[in-house]
Design a protein around this motif. Structure first.
Motif, PDB file in Angstrom:
ATOM      1  N   GLN A   2     -25.663 -13.110   8.320  1.00 48.21           N
ATOM      2  CA  GLN A   2     -23.822 -13.687   8.012  1.00 48.21           C
ATOM      3  C   GLN A   2     -23.853 -14.657   9.135  1.00 48.21           C
ATOM      4  O   GLN A   2     -23.986 -14.665  10.460  1.00 48.21           O
ATOM      5  CB  GLN A   2     -23.048 -12.489   8.674  1.00 48.21           C
ATOM      6  N   PHE A  30     -26.957 -11.742  11.999  1.00 51.33           N
ATOM      7  CA  PHE A  30     -25.710 -13.042  12.719  1.00 51.33           C
ATOM      8  C   PHE A  30     -26.153 -13.807  13.538  1.00 51.33           C
ATOM      9  O   PHE A  30     -27.419 -13.380  13.841  1.00 51.33           O
ATOM     10  CB  PHE A  30     -24.630 -12.343  13.131  1.00 51.33           C
ATOM     11  N   ASP A  78     -18.313 -16.233   7.740  1.00 45.45           N
ATOM     12  CA  ASP A  78     -18.236 -14.987   7.048  1.00 45.45           C
ATOM     13  C   ASP A  78     -16.966 -14.214   7.622  1.00 45.45           C
ATOM     14  O   ASP A  78     -16.286 -13.078   7.252  1.00 45.45           O
ATOM     15  CB  ASP A  78     -19.348 -14.394   7.241  1.00 45.45           C
ATOM     16  N   PRO A  99     -13.589 -16.488   5.572  1.00 49.25           N
ATOM     17  CA  PRO A  99     -14.437 -15.781   6.395  1.00 49.25           C
ATOM     18  C   PRO A  99     -13.161 -14.463   6.622  1.00 49.25           C
ATOM     19  O   PRO A  99     -11.842 -14.584   6.153  1.00 49.25           O
ATOM     20  CB  PRO A  99     -14.608 -16.015   7.069  1.00 49.25           C
ATOM     21  N   GLU A 142     -23.690  -1.830   6.758  1.00 46.45           N
ATOM     22  CA  GLU A 142     -23.976  -3.573   5.242  1.00 46.45           C
ATOM     23  C   GLU A 142     -23.405  -3.991   4.306  1.00 46.45           C
ATOM     24  O   GLU A 142     -23.641  -2.511   3.579  1.00 46.45           O
ATOM     25  CB  GLU A 142     -25.409  -4.253   5.804  1.00 46.45           C
TER      26      GLU A 142
END
Length: 160
Positions: A2, A30, A78, A99, A142
């Motif tokens: 992400q 990330f 995101d 996002p 997640e």
């Protein structure tokens, strides 16, 4: 993986710290970036000194406009996290990908006056608060649906 954008008006202190912490602690999940609505043009020297002392690579740290992330060729975001109240209150550009957004407001260590030790202590306090929030973020399951992610990130933003 992400993409997360950490926003603050000047993109010199809190957002620079947030970007670095997210990239270190969340490296497998990330890719973090930072930007500002009115970037100062350079990261705050106290932010860079703190990150250097903690072993971060600060060679690529730079203060940049959020416009870089609103262009069609920008990374798809995101999550967008604001870390200062003024940036949270501003009208943000349209972010491709719609996002999830959340606010993690923190006092600005760059506004602290006093001795170098007092200013450095303010930056250390901000770093500690951001680290705790990032750790709480990483503890989330997640794949949360956007509404649940927003709610969880908003709660994290209320941490001291």
């Amino acid at each position: 993986m992400q993409n997360i954008l950490v926003l603050c008006t000047g993109n010199s202190a809190r957002s620079i710290l947030g970007e670095a912490i997210l990239n270190r602690l969340g490296a497998l999940r990330f890719q973090a970036f930072s930007a500002g609505s009115k970037p100062t043009g350079r990261p705050n020297p106290f932010a860079i000194a703190l990150l250097d002392a903690k072993g971060y690579d600060t060679s690529l740290a730079r203060s940049k406009s959020w416009d870089e992330f609103a262009s069609p060729d920008a990374p798809k975001l995101d999550i967008v996290i604001t870390v200062c109240d003024s940036a949270a209150a501003e009208s943000c550009p349209y972010w491709p990908g719609a996002p999830v957004s959340a606010h993690w407001g923190l006092p600005d260590p760059a506004s602290v006056t006093g001795s170098n030790a007092e200013i450095a202590a303010a930056f250390a306090q901000t770093y500690a608060a951001l680290t705790a929030r990032v750790e709480a973020f990483l503890a989330l399951p997640e794949g949360l649906p956007p509404a649940e992610m927003k709610a969880a990130l908003t709660q994290i933003g209320k941490m001291p």
